[in-house]
Motif scaffolding. Structure first.
Motif, PDB file in Angstrom:
ATOM      1  N   ILE A 268       0.848  -1.190   0.000  1.00 46.07           N
ATOM      2  CA  ILE A 268       0.000   0.000   0.000  1.00 46.07           C
ATOM      3  C   ILE A 268       0.886   1.243   0.000  1.00 46.07           C
ATOM      4  N   LYS A 269       0.470   2.260  -0.714  1.00 49.74           N
ATOM      5  CA  LYS A 269       1.286   3.464  -0.858  1.00 49.74           C
ATOM      6  C   LYS A 269       1.463   4.208   0.460  1.00 49.74           C
ATOM      7  N   LEU A 270       0.464   4.125   1.347  1.00 48.99           N
ATOM      8  CA  LEU A 270       0.561   4.833   2.625  1.00 48.99           C
ATOM      9  C   LEU A 270       1.741   4.330   3.447  1.00 48.99           C
ATOM     10  N   SER A 271       2.081   3.052   3.282  1.00 51.34           N
ATOM     11  CA  SER A 271       3.204   2.443   4.005  1.00 51.34           C
ATOM     12  C   SER A 271       4.099   1.740   2.993  1.00 51.34           C
ATOM     13  N   PRO A 272       5.037   2.460   2.386  1.00 48.86           N
ATOM     14  CA  PRO A 272       5.852   1.884   1.302  1.00 48.86           C
ATOM     15  C   PRO A 272       6.653   0.661   1.718  1.00 48.86           C
ATOM     16  N   LYS A 273       6.998   0.531   3.009  1.00 45.29           N
ATOM     17  CA  LYS A 273       7.805  -0.607   3.453  1.00 45.29           C
ATOM     18  C   LYS A 273       6.980  -1.878   3.648  1.00 45.29           C
ATOM     19  N   LYS A 274       5.653  -1.766   3.677  1.00 42.81           N
ATOM     20  CA  LYS A 274       4.803  -2.953   3.820  1.00 42.81           C
ATOM     21  C   LYS A 274       4.739  -3.691   2.487  1.00 42.81           C
ATOM     22  N   THR A 275       4.843  -5.017   2.558  1.00 47.58           N
ATOM     23  CA  THR A 275       4.826  -5.833   1.340  1.00 47.58           C
ATOM     24  C   THR A 275       3.769  -6.928   1.439  1.00 47.58           C
ATOM     25  N   TRP A 276       3.376  -7.433   0.251  1.00 51.89           N
ATOM     26  CA  TRP A 276       2.412  -8.528   0.216  1.00 51.89           C
ATOM     27  C   TRP A 276       2.991  -9.783   0.866  1.00 51.89           C
ATOM     28  N   GLU A 277       4.287 -10.003   0.687  1.00 49.92           N
ATOM     29  CA  GLU A 277       4.915 -11.174   1.284  1.00 49.92           C
ATOM     30  C   GLU A 277       4.821 -11.121   2.813  1.00 49.92           C
ATOM     31  N   GLY A 278       5.069  -9.935   3.370  1.00 55.09           N
ATOM     32  CA  GLY A 278       4.942  -9.772   4.816  1.00 55.09           C
ATOM     33  C   GLY A 278       3.510  -9.919   5.285  1.00 55.09           C
ATOM     34  N   PHE A 279       2.569  -9.363   4.509  1.00 55.62           N
ATOM     35  CA  PHE A 279       1.144  -9.419   4.858  1.00 55.62           C
ATOM     36  C   PHE A 279       0.646 -10.863   4.884  1.00 55.62           C
ATOM     37  N   ILE A 280       0.978 -11.628   3.844  1.00 63.35           N
ATOM     38  CA  ILE A 280       0.503 -13.020   3.750  1.00 63.35           C
ATOM     39  C   ILE A 280       1.226 -13.907   4.773  1.00 63.35           C
ATOM     40  N   GLY A 281       2.539 -13.733   4.889  1.00 66.28           N
ATOM     41  CA  GLY A 281       3.284 -14.526   5.874  1.00 66.28           C
ATOM     42  C   GLY A 281       2.825 -14.237   7.289  1.00 66.28           C
ATOM     43  N   GLY A 282       2.542 -12.969   7.583  1.00 68.38           N
ATOM     44  CA  GLY A 282       2.039 -12.604   8.898  1.00 68.38           C
ATOM     45  C   GLY A 282       0.688 -13.230   9.194  1.00 68.38           C
ATOM     46  N   PHE A 283      -0.169 -13.336   8.166  1.00 70.40           N
ATOM     47  CA  PHE A 283      -1.498 -13.920   8.352  1.00 70.40           C
ATOM     48  C   PHE A 283      -1.407 -15.376   8.792  1.00 70.40           C
ATOM     49  N   PHE A 284      -0.698 -16.194   8.026  1.00 73.30           N
ATOM     50  CA  PHE A 284      -0.625 -17.622   8.346  1.00 73.30           C
ATOM     51  C   PHE A 284       0.100 -17.857   9.677  1.00 73.30           C
ATOM     52  N   SER A 285       1.144 -17.106   9.922  1.00 73.88           N
ATOM     53  CA  SER A 285       1.882 -17.262  11.184  1.00 73.88           C
ATOM     54  C   SER A 285       1.008 -16.902  12.380  1.00 73.88           C
ATOM     55  N   THR A 286       0.212 -15.851  12.234  1.00 72.35           N
ATOM     56  CA  THR A 286      -0.624 -15.395  13.345  1.00 72.35           C
ATOM     57  C   THR A 286      -1.739 -16.378  13.646  1.00 72.35           C
ATOM     58  N   VAL A 287      -2.346 -16.957  12.607  1.00 75.35           N
ATOM     59  CA  VAL A 287      -3.420 -17.940  12.825  1.00 75.35           C
ATOM     60  C   VAL A 287      -2.873 -19.155  13.579  1.00 75.35           C
ATOM     61  N   VAL A 288      -1.711 -19.634  13.175  1.00 79.88           N
ATOM     62  CA  VAL A 288      -1.100 -20.792  13.858  1.00 79.88           C
ATOM     63  C   VAL A 288      -0.734 -20.424  15.300  1.00 79.88           C
ATOM     64  N   PHE A 289      -0.121 -19.258  15.485  1.00 80.85           N
ATOM     65  CA  PHE A 289       0.271 -18.822  16.827  1.00 80.85           C
ATOM     66  C   PHE A 289      -0.948 -18.665  17.732  1.00 80.85           C
ATOM     67  N   GLY A 290      -2.008 -18.026  17.222  1.00 83.18           N
ATOM     68  CA  GLY A 290      -3.221 -17.822  18.021  1.00 83.18           C
ATOM     69  C   GLY A 290      -3.861 -19.136  18.417  1.00 83.18           C
ATOM     70  N   PHE A 291      -3.865 -20.112  17.502  1.00 81.31           N
ATOM     71  CA  PHE A 291      -4.452 -21.425  17.772  1.00 81.31           C
ATOM     72  C   PHE A 291      -3.695 -22.130  18.886  1.00 81.31           C
ATOM     73  N   ILE A 292      -2.364 -22.089  18.833  1.00 79.32           N
ATOM     74  CA  ILE A 292      -1.541 -22.742  19.857  1.00 79.32           C
ATOM     75  C   ILE A 292      -1.658 -22.017  21.202  1.00 79.32           C
ATOM     76  N   LEU A 293      -1.622 -20.671  21.172  1.00 80.10           N
ATOM     77  CA  LEU A 293      -1.737 -19.895  22.415  1.00 80.10           C
ATOM     78  C   LEU A 293      -3.080 -20.138  23.085  1.00 80.10           C
ATOM     79  N   ALA A 294      -4.153 -20.201  22.289  1.00 81.03           N
ATOM     80  CA  ALA A 294      -5.483 -20.472  22.847  1.00 81.03           C
ATOM     81  C   ALA A 294      -5.519 -21.832  23.533  1.00 81.03           C
ATOM     82  N   TYR A 295      -4.864 -22.828  22.933  1.00 83.15           N
ATOM     83  CA  TYR A 295      -4.811 -24.160  23.537  1.00 83.15           C
ATOM     84  C   TYR A 295      -4.087 -24.122  24.880  1.00 83.15           C
ATOM     85  N   LEU A 296      -2.972 -23.416  24.937  1.00 84.40           N
ATOM     86  CA  LEU A 296      -2.176 -23.367  26.163  1.00 84.40           C
ATOM     87  C   LEU A 296      -2.911 -22.638  27.288  1.00 84.40           C
ATOM     88  N   LEU A 297      -3.481 -21.485  26.987  1.00 87.49           N
ATOM     89  CA  LEU A 297      -4.117 -20.681  28.041  1.00 87.49           C
ATOM     90  C   LEU A 297      -5.444 -21.268  28.507  1.00 87.49           C
TER      91      LEU A 297
END
Length: 457
Positions: free
Chosen positions: A263-292
């Protein structure tokens, strides 16, 4: 302003023309409000952007020892290590606050709220400082106190009913809380009207709106964070943690694999970071929810015990945090060779929370980036080396807090018995007795009263 001058010269209201002094006209021109620029659309043009004085927010406040240790690295890697080390420190501090309990977490939220408010208001003050607007900062902080008094007073009445009943002054404040809150706000409103100066009418109303929008963004959202906390610490920890995870993983994926701008508002943000962050966060949230979900300390609602004058987190875990067996869809059964899986229901909710944090949450950061670009600043402040101000770290958290609160109210929470009981205990004895008789008759009609209780009547 050109239009106003033409109207005055063309036989318009002479009083109106006289009220527009040269100083006000000059001020409007500096803010890009001149009638001659009406057709321009370039958001980055000089006439559309206020002239912001130099700020300490754009200076480097990295500790000298860290600068010396990293002085041989390229700027990209130097920033990587600074952000990484400070992130570890902040996450460690977050774990410590969780260990200290709910009351400490409430103080953390209040402290973050005040700092975020100060950073945004300071930007407005720097932008319009040369105009010497009377009472601007004083009224801004006064309105912050008023709004906090209203929100925390509501929380006190809802969750600390036993404490309120014990203390006579608190009973008076609780009974007339909303009237007192409105009176305090009205006093600030009148002070603002009395502070209006002919040469600065428009600027003063800009800053009045600036203060109120800041209150809406910062104070209201922080209040929702505390409301989520009272539902159980897991509703506080998981949303905050998945936003932190998404921020870190999106940065790492973008740093190492980023090629395509997002997005132009944040030139350093990339699609690779956006997509990688999505999958990583879903997995992390699922595991954290199980632990807590396995610990009563995290899943039980936070309640105030009037006997010990302390917060308690003891309860029979709700069904949401009890392991259940789920049948997998046929397609997954063939792929995984499993027919059923055992999950905590909260793990399913965590997928929706993580998806929001990854797909919609970043728009809070994009909004903040657009705000900073509008005023030609890099960060809200320089509180945290490599990260900027507190608001730079919490721009996505506030959006996440609102979503979590709405999600709980819509899909998770029913009526809260503890909260209803606190409200009942605030009533007069005659009202309590009337409700008792109505409830007893309803239970008797439904056959829910034990036989001994019915015979005793």
């Amino acid at each position: 302003m050109t239009e106003l001058r033409k109207r005055g010269a063309g036989g318009g209201d002479p009083d109106t023309a006289e009220n527009i002094s040269d100083k006000e006209a000059d001020g409007d021109d500096r803010l890009g409000l001149s009638g001659d620029t009406e057709g321009e659309c370039d958001v980055d043009s000089k006439t559309d952007t206020p002239d912001v004085p130099a700020s300490t927010a754009d200076t480097d406040n990295t500790p000298e020892c860290l600068n010396k240790a990293l002085e041989g690295l390229p700027p990209k890697w130097r920033n990587y290590w600074i952000r990484g080390l400070l992130s570890i420190c902040m996450i460690s501090g977050f774990f410590l606050m969780i260990y200290l309990g709910p009351i400490m977490l409430i103080f953390v939220v209040m402290s973050v709220q005040i700092k975020c408010f100060q950073e945004i208001i300071t930007i407005g003050y720097r932008v319009y400082h040369s105009y010497e607007l009377p009472w601007f900062r004083t009224l801004s902080w006064y309105f912050l106190i008023c709004v906090n008094y209203f929100f925390y007073g509501e929380t006190l009445a809802d969750y600390f009913g036993a404490l309120v009943r014990r203390e006579e002054p608190l009973q008076f404040l609780a009974r007339y809380h909303r009237f007192i809150s409105f009176t305090l706000y009205l006093a600030g409103f009148c002070m603002f009207v009395l502070s209006l100066v002919k040469k600065h009418y428009r600027l003063q109303f800009y800053m009045f709106a600036w203060t109120h929008v800041t209150l809406l963004i910062v104070v209201t959202q922080s209040h929702l964070v505390i409301q989520n906390l009272f539902e159980g610490m897991i509703w506080y920890i998981v949303p905050i943690s998945i936003v932190i995870c998404n921020d870190i993983m999106a940065y790492l994926f973008g740093f190492f694999f980023g090629r395509t701008p997002l997005i132009k508002l944040s030139p350093k943000k990339t699609w690779e970071g956006f997509i990688g962050g999505f999958f990583s966060t879903v997995v992390f949230g699922f595991i954290l929810a199980y632990l807590l979900s396995q610990f009563q300390y995290f899943v039980c609602p936070v309640e105030f015990n009037s006997e010990t004058n302390r917060f308690t987190v003891e309860c029979e875990p709700p069904d949401l945090f009890v392991m259940q067996e789920y049948t997998l869809p046929a397609a997954l059964q063939n792929t995984l060779s499993w027919k059923t899986v055992n999950l905590y229901p909260f793990q399913i909710h965590s997928i929706f929370l993580s998806s929001f944090a990854s797909l919609i949450g970043p728009f809070g950061g994009f909004f903040a980036s657009g705000f900073k670009r509008a005023f030609k600043i890099k960060d809200f402040a320089n509180t945290i080396p490599g990260h900027g101000g507190i608001m730079d770290r919490f721009d996505c958290q506030y959006l996440m807090a609102t979503f979590t609160h709405v999600y709980i109210a819509s899909f998770v929470r029913g009526p809260n018995p503890s909260k209803v009981l606190q409200q009942l205990l605030m009533l007069q004895p005659e009202q309590q007795l009337s409700i008792f008789h109505i409830l007893r008759s309803q239970l008797k009609e439904r056959g829910l009263l034990p036989p001994l209780a019915v015979r005793a009547e």
